[in-house]
Design a protein around this motif. Structure first.
Motif, short mmCIF file in Angstrom:
data_model
loop_
_atom_site.label_atom_id
_atom_site.label_comp_id
_atom_site.label_asym_id
_atom_site.label_seq_id
_atom_site.Cartn_x
_atom_site.Cartn_y
_atom_site.Cartn_z
N LYS A 8 0.84 -1.21 0.00
CA LYS A 8 0.00 0.00 0.00
C LYS A 8 0.87 1.26 0.00
N LEU A 9 1.92 1.25 0.81
CA LEU A 9 2.83 2.40 0.86
C LEU A 9 3.56 2.57 -0.47
N LEU A 16 1.77 9.19 -5.91
CA LEU A 16 2.24 10.56 -5.71
C LEU A 16 3.19 10.97 -6.84
N LEU A 17 4.15 10.10 -7.14
CA LEU A 17 5.15 10.43 -8.16
C LEU A 17 4.56 10.48 -9.57
N LYS A 33 3.98 10.31 7.94
CA LYS A 33 2.59 10.56 8.33
C LYS A 33 1.75 9.29 8.21
N LYS A 34 2.14 8.41 7.32
CA LYS A 34 1.44 7.13 7.15
C LYS A 34 1.98 6.06 8.11
N SER A 43 14.44 2.15 2.32
CA SER A 43 14.56 1.15 1.24
C SER A 43 13.63 1.47 0.08
N LEU A 44 12.42 1.94 0.38
CA LEU A 44 11.47 2.29 -0.68
C LEU A 44 11.97 3.47 -1.51
#
Length: 152
Positions: A8-9, A16-17, A33-34, A43-44
Motif C-alpha cells: 500500500k505504501l 504521488l510520483l 505521516k502514514k 529502502s522504498l
C-alpha cells in the motif's frame, strides 16, 4: 511491517510520483505521516531512486522553473528552496546553468503589476514598486532597472 501494508505504501508513493515531482525529503515526510518504519522508508526511496522515479536535480530544476514562471527573483527562490530542503549548491548550480536574466525578470514582474504607470513613478509609487519587487526576491539594482526601463 506486513507485506500488504508495504505494498500500500509503495502504491501510495508511485501514485504521488505519477502526479508530480517530489524530493526525497517530501516523500519521507509523507510516508512518516502514514506511520511507515524508517527502514522501510529508506529502502522504498532507494528503490525509487534506482529506477529514476526520484531525482533531486530534476526536482530542483522544476522548482526553479515554477518560481520563474511566477516572476520570482533569486532571493525568493533561494529562501523557499531552503524551506523545501533543496541543497544550496545544487540550487546555485541549476540557476547558473539556466543563465537567468534577473533584470529582465524584474522588468517583467514590474510590467505585469504596474502596467498602468506610464510616467516616471513618484516617491509613493516608487516605494510601492520597491516593496513589491523586494518581496518577490529582486535586489535594488534589478528593481531600479525594472522601473527605469519600463518602456518596451
Amino acid at each position: 511491517m506486513e507485506e500488504q501494508a508495504k505494498q500500500k505504501l509503495k502504491n501510495y508513493v508511485l501514485w504521488l510520483l505519477s502526479r508530480q515531482e517530489y524530493s526525497r525529503r517530501d516523500l519521507t515526510f509523507k510516508l512518516q505521516k502514514k506511520e511507515a518504519s524508517p527502514e522501510y522508508i529508506e529502502s522504498l526511496l532507494d528503490w525509487c531512486e534506482s529506477l529514476n522515479y526520484i531525482d533531486e536535480t530534476r526536482y530542483c530544476e522544476g522548482f526553479i522553473r515554477r518560481h520563474l514562471a511566477k516572476n520570482h527573483g533569486y532571493a525568493r527562490i533561494k529562501s523557499e528552496a531552503g524551506a523545501k530542503g533543496i541543497d544550496k549548491t545544487l540550487l546555485a548550480f541549476q540557476i547558473e546553468e539556466m543563465e537567468i536574466d534577473w533584470f529582465q525578470l524584474a522588468r517583467t514582474a514590474y510590467i505585469k503589476k504596474f502596467s498602468n504607470i506610464t510616467d516616471t513613478p513618484d516617491y509613493k509609487q516608487k516605494a510601492k514598486i520597491v516593496r513589491y519587487l523586494m518581496y518577490r526576491g529582486f535586489n535594488y539594482e534589478q528593481i531600479e532597472f525594472a522601473y527605469t526601463h519600463n518602456q518596451s
